[in-house]
Design a protein around this motif. Structure first.
Motif, PDB file in Angstrom:
ATOM      1  N   MET A 515      14.887  44.890  -0.056  1.00 34.27           N
ATOM      2  CA  MET A 515      16.207  44.325  -0.353  1.00 34.27           C
ATOM      3  C   MET A 515      16.058  42.901  -0.860  1.00 34.27           C
ATOM      4  O   MET A 515      15.163  42.157  -0.439  1.00 34.27           O
ATOM      5  CB  MET A 515      17.102  44.352   0.887  1.00 34.27           C
ATOM      6  CG  MET A 515      16.720  43.349   1.953  1.00 34.27           C
ATOM      7  SD  MET A 515      17.876  43.319   3.342  1.00 34.27           S
ATOM      8  CE  MET A 515      17.269  41.904   4.281  1.00 34.27           C
ATOM      9  N   ILE A 517      18.758  39.693  -1.382  1.00 33.99           N
ATOM     10  CA  ILE A 517      20.132  39.212  -1.175  1.00 33.99           C
ATOM     11  C   ILE A 517      20.227  37.793  -1.712  1.00 33.99           C
ATOM     12  O   ILE A 517      19.410  36.929  -1.361  1.00 33.99           O
ATOM     13  CB  ILE A 517      20.522  39.227   0.314  1.00 33.99           C
ATOM     14  CG1 ILE A 517      20.346  40.627   0.898  1.00 33.99           C
ATOM     15  CG2 ILE A 517      21.948  38.733   0.508  1.00 33.99           C
ATOM     16  CD1 ILE A 517      20.550  40.698   2.406  1.00 33.99           C
ATOM     17  N   VAL A 519      22.605  34.424  -1.899  1.00 34.27           N
ATOM     18  CA  VAL A 519      23.655  33.831  -1.064  1.00 34.27           C
ATOM     19  C   VAL A 519      24.082  32.503  -1.666  1.00 34.27           C
ATOM     20  O   VAL A 519      23.231  31.671  -2.005  1.00 34.27           O
ATOM     21  CB  VAL A 519      23.159  33.625   0.382  1.00 34.27           C
ATOM     22  CG1 VAL A 519      24.295  33.099   1.253  1.00 34.27           C
ATOM     23  CG2 VAL A 519      22.583  34.909   0.953  1.00 34.27           C
ATOM     24  N   GLU A 574      19.600  50.129   1.617  1.00 30.29           N
ATOM     25  CA  GLU A 574      21.011  49.723   1.553  1.00 30.29           C
ATOM     26  C   GLU A 574      21.590  49.482   2.945  1.00 30.29           C
ATOM     27  O   GLU A 574      22.304  48.502   3.176  1.00 30.29           O
ATOM     28  CB  GLU A 574      21.804  50.825   0.842  1.00 30.29           C
ATOM     29  CG  GLU A 574      23.227  50.421   0.454  1.00 30.29           C
ATOM     30  CD  GLU A 574      23.256  49.649  -0.855  1.00 30.29           C
ATOM     31  OE1 GLU A 574      24.157  48.819  -1.030  1.00 30.29           O
ATOM     32  OE2 GLU A 574      22.353  49.853  -1.681  1.00 30.29           O
ATOM     33  N   MET A 577      20.332  46.252   4.424  1.00 30.97           N
ATOM     34  CA  MET A 577      20.884  45.085   3.731  1.00 30.97           C
ATOM     35  C   MET A 577      22.295  44.787   4.223  1.00 30.97           C
ATOM     36  O   MET A 577      22.633  43.624   4.504  1.00 30.97           O
ATOM     37  CB  MET A 577      20.889  45.337   2.218  1.00 30.97           C
ATOM     38  CG  MET A 577      21.429  44.155   1.417  1.00 30.97           C
ATOM     39  SD  MET A 577      21.261  44.371  -0.370  1.00 30.97           S
ATOM     40  CE  MET A 577      22.440  45.707  -0.637  1.00 30.97           C
ATOM     41  N   ASN A 578      23.133  45.815   4.350  1.00 32.21           N
ATOM     42  CA  ASN A 578      24.497  45.598   4.837  1.00 32.21           C
ATOM     43  C   ASN A 578      24.493  45.101   6.280  1.00 32.21           C
ATOM     44  O   ASN A 578      25.303  44.240   6.650  1.00 32.21           O
ATOM     45  CB  ASN A 578      25.296  46.897   4.730  1.00 32.21           C
ATOM     46  CG  ASN A 578      25.568  47.265   3.276  1.00 32.21           C
ATOM     47  OD1 ASN A 578      25.694  46.391   2.411  1.00 32.21           O
ATOM     48  ND2 ASN A 578      25.656  48.573   2.991  1.00 32.21           N
ATOM     49  N   TYR A 580      22.172  43.329   7.667  1.00 30.17           N
ATOM     50  CA  TYR A 580      21.731  41.931   7.645  1.00 30.17           C
ATOM     51  C   TYR A 580      22.907  41.015   7.305  1.00 30.17           C
ATOM     52  O   TYR A 580      23.129  39.988   7.973  1.00 30.17           O
ATOM     53  CB  TYR A 580      20.605  41.760   6.625  1.00 30.17           C
ATOM     54  CG  TYR A 580      20.082  40.337   6.540  1.00 30.17           C
ATOM     55  CD1 TYR A 580      19.076  39.896   7.384  1.00 30.17           C
ATOM     56  CD2 TYR A 580      20.626  39.433   5.630  1.00 30.17           C
ATOM     57  CE1 TYR A 580      18.615  38.590   7.327  1.00 30.17           C
ATOM     58  CE2 TYR A 580      20.182  38.118   5.562  1.00 30.17           C
ATOM     59  CZ  TYR A 580      19.166  37.699   6.406  1.00 30.17           C
ATOM     60  OH  TYR A 580      18.731  36.401   6.350  1.00 30.17           O
ATOM     61  N   ILE A 581      23.677  41.367   6.275  1.00 31.73           N
ATOM     62  CA  ILE A 581      24.810  40.530   5.876  1.00 31.73           C
ATOM     63  C   ILE A 581      25.827  40.450   7.006  1.00 31.73           C
ATOM     64  O   ILE A 581      26.399  39.380   7.278  1.00 31.73           O
ATOM     65  CB  ILE A 581      25.453  41.084   4.589  1.00 31.73           C
ATOM     66  CG1 ILE A 581      24.463  40.959   3.418  1.00 31.73           C
ATOM     67  CG2 ILE A 581      26.749  40.347   4.251  1.00 31.73           C
ATOM     68  CD1 ILE A 581      24.924  41.651   2.133  1.00 31.73           C
ATOM     69  N   PHE A 605      27.844  36.761  -0.867  1.00 32.08           N
ATOM     70  CA  PHE A 605      26.611  37.537  -0.872  1.00 32.08           C
ATOM     71  C   PHE A 605      26.603  38.539  -2.025  1.00 32.08           C
ATOM     72  O   PHE A 605      27.625  39.103  -2.389  1.00 32.08           O
ATOM     73  CB  PHE A 605      26.449  38.308   0.437  1.00 32.08           C
ATOM     74  CG  PHE A 605      26.461  37.436   1.661  1.00 32.08           C
ATOM     75  CD1 PHE A 605      27.655  37.012   2.229  1.00 32.08           C
ATOM     76  CD2 PHE A 605      25.275  37.037   2.243  1.00 32.08           C
ATOM     77  CE1 PHE A 605      27.669  36.205   3.354  1.00 32.08           C
ATOM     78  CE2 PHE A 605      25.287  36.235   3.371  1.00 32.08           C
ATOM     79  CZ  PHE A 605      26.488  35.815   3.913  1.00 32.08           C
ATOM     80  N   GLY A 607      23.544  41.532  -3.644  1.00 34.80           N
ATOM     81  CA  GLY A 607      22.177  41.997  -3.472  1.00 34.80           C
ATOM     82  C   GLY A 607      21.903  43.301  -4.148  1.00 34.80           C
ATOM     83  O   GLY A 607      22.796  43.934  -4.733  1.00 34.80           O
TER      84      GLY A 607
END
Length: 629
Positions: A515, A517, A519, A574, A577-578, A580-581, A605, A607
């Motif tokens: 991933m 991302i 920011v 995916e 990643m979600n 993490y956000i 964000f 990514g």
């Protein structure tokens, strides 16, 4: 620690091991047959000027533990030119009520005894001989150090002889050569300039100066030996049969000292506070008392002994050079330990120990900060640390495992090893004024090789300090590199650091789905404009902390610019990643609820997932990089 054998253990402190060789031989000869072990503490020189190197050497005299040693024998003349060093060495034993025997100079301490030659009487007898036997009435005197006890005593004997023969005392004929060759030669040159080489004799305070005086007089055109009589003191091998001298502090004096130790420790018989050894004058050709043929009679043995010592010295120097070269290839303390252990197997001692301060061996020299890197090396100037690490040792020439032991015990299995070795020499391993530890080995006083062996410690000292310095330089390099690739405000990687790690990982294609991302910190300009740049920095740091709190060991977080960040996650798709956000947003929400700041910290964000095997350059995804870094 229990002394099962009942053998006594005596400390013998000396600086000039070579100078006191005959004394030590006589001392050990008696004690070796009388159930008494000798622990010899040597600092390689008796000259002390307070320089860092000398401070490091004399720290060895703080090692003896008088809770396990039964007596101290000290030779001030051969120990140190510093009265402070001598007295401190004596006082450590006196504080423990351990008896002390000094040889050559008396000290007024309780339970402290002394034997000494009558320096004054010996010089008086030599001077009387020159006056009465050879009819010389104009004499020069070449003393040692001005206002030094030993030198003053010898000068007093010279003056006694002049007075007893009604010869006027001429202060201009009294010179000081510091007991060494070069200063003595300078003083002969000064005598020549002063017009004082019209004398019939030069009375020297020791043999070293007497030999140098004869050589210089010969260079000045005098017929030597003979034209000017020259005498010495000390009875060195060099003087034997050639220079008229008085044999002091030799094997007989050592035997006398040993007998005092035996009577006191084994029989409870206290000696007199002061014992005087009788004069022993040896006449040579330097005052015309012995002809050249008589002197030549003793040369075969001297020649044999000289060449044997030269052979030993040559063999030792070759071996030492080879060992030093091998040790120089070490780069870690582990390498150093292995090489030093191998070194001990190649030297000629049955039992030997390399003992290094534990805190020196285990100090953390490489870390994330070098702010105090100069203080990382422990300093031991006045004593040692509590625990020593014996990193190399041999017993009966067989290597033993590393071990740790209390410094107060001086050696692992102190009593057992003392009884096995009988005589043990301790010599310091140090760098300048910092004592790192010591080399100890079973000592054979009658071998010239043992008198050279302590200089191996110099190579070991340099090795250990070199390894420490290499680690220190590595720490500097590591810190400089971290400064180069790290953002100083947030401690996240900067753009350089991020790309170094990512490009190395993705050079042949990423190993798994990953991933990426991007920011943006929202409203940084508004925070700076309305609340000041300190609050802006706080917002930048808060976002960085949020990114770090959500990251695991597979994530790389970086700050690319003022308000721009990138996160790269190895082996994440995916869903990860979600997640993490979400974690980052949760951290920021909790912060905003509790910070009491007049602003909230939020981020935007975006990514994507880099597929496995892709060689995608992340910099292409980032369309508007900040010029700031």
């Amino acid at each position: 620690m229990e002394n099962k054998s009942g053998r006594k253990n005596v400390a013998f402190c000396i600086g000039d091991l070579e100078g006191g060789k005959m004394l030590l031989q006589g001392f050990c000869k008696v004690l070796g047959d009388n159930l008494i072990n000798v622990h010899i503490f040597n600092c390689c020189t008796c000259f002390y000027d307070g320089a860092p190197h000398n401070i490091g050497q004399t720290n060895i005299f703080t090692l003896p533990n008088y809770d396990i040693l039964d007596m101290l024998v000290i030779v001030p003349f051969y120990l140190s030119s510093s009265e402070e060093v001598i007295r401190h060495t004596i006082e450590r034993a006196v504080e423990k009520n351990v008896p002390v025997l000094t040889i050559g100079k008396q000290y007024d301490y309780p339970n402290c005894y002394c034997i000494m030659p009558d320096y004054r009487r010996q010089i008086e007898m030599i001077t009387n001989h020159l006056i009465e036997r050879h009819g010389i009435r104009k004499l020069n005197f070449l003393g040692g150090f001005k206002n030094h006890f030993t030198s003053d005593e010898r000068l007093a004997g010279f003056l006694d002889a002049l007075k007893s023969h009604n010869i006027p005392i001429e202060p201009s004929r009294i010179y000081y050569g510091n007991l060494w060759s070069a200063p003595a030669i300078q003083q002969v040159e000064k005598m020549n300039e002063d017009g004082n080489l019209d004398c019939g004799a030069i009375v020297c305070a020791n043999d070293t100066m007497a030999s140098a005086v004869m050589i210089k007089l010969s260079e000045l055109g005098f017929d030597m030996p003979g034209e000017i009589a020259v005498t010495g003191m000390d009875g060195t091998d060099e003087a034997n049969g050639y220079i008229t001298t008085a044999k002091i502090l030799a094997d007989k004096a050592g035997e006398e000292a040993a007998n005092i130790v035996v009577n006191l420790l084994l029989r409870g018989k206290k000696p007199a506070k002061l014992g005087i050894t009788p004069p022993n004058i040896i006449y040579g050709i330097s005052c015309r008392c012995t002809n050249m043929q008589n002197a030549l009679d003793i040369l075969p043995k001297q020649r044999h002994d000289l060449f044997e010592e030269l052979y030993d010295a040559r063999r030792f120097s070759i071996r030492t050079a080879a060992i030093a070269q091998e040790l120089a290839n070490c780069s870690t303390f582990d390498d150093a330990s292995k090489n030093i252990s191998a070194t001990l197997l190649r030297i000629w001692c049955n039992n030997s120990w390399i003992c290094i301060c534990k805190d020196f061996m285990e100090s953390s020299l490489v870390n994330d900060s070098i702010d105090d890197v100069e203080n990382n090396c422990p300093i031991h100037i006045h004593g040692y640390c509590d625990t020593m690490k014996c990193l190399a040792r041999c017993t009966d020439k067989k290597p033993q495992s590393e071990t740790e032991f209390p410094t107060s015990e001086m050696l692992p299995d102190f009593y057992e090893m003392s009884d096995k070795s009988k005589f043990i020499l301790y010599t310091p391993i140090h760098i300048r004024d910092n004592t790192l530890g010591y080399l100890a080995f079973n000592f054979y006083p009658w071998s010239s090789m043992n008198y050279l062996l302590n200089f191996l410690t110099m190579a070991m000292s340099q090795l250990l300090e070199s390894v420490r310095r290499q680690n220190e330089l590595y720490a500097y390099a590591k810190k400089i590199d971290m400064l180069y690739i790290t953002d100083p405000l947030t401690s996240l990687y900067n753009r350089r650091g991020f790309f170094r790690i990512y490009n190395d990982y993705a050079e042949d294609g990423v190993k798994d789905d990953c991933m990426v991302i991007l920011v943006d910190l929202d409203n940084l300009k508004l925070i700076n404009d309305n609340f000041g740049h300190n609050e802006g920095d706080n917002a930048i740091l808060t976002m960085a902390n949020a990114l770090k709190s959500a990251a695991d060991e597979n994530d790389i977080c970086a700050r690319f610019g003022g308000d721009e960040y990138v996160v790269f996650g190895k082996g994440k798709g995916e869903y990860e990643m979600n997640a993490y956000i979400d974690k980052v947003n949760k951290y920021l929400s909790e912060y905003n609820l509790t910070s009491k700041k007049p602003y909230n910290v939020h981020g935007s964000f975006g990514g994507c997932i880099v597929p496995k095997g892709s060689k995608l350059h992340i910099c292409l995804l980032y369309t508007s990089p900040s010029p700031r870094d």
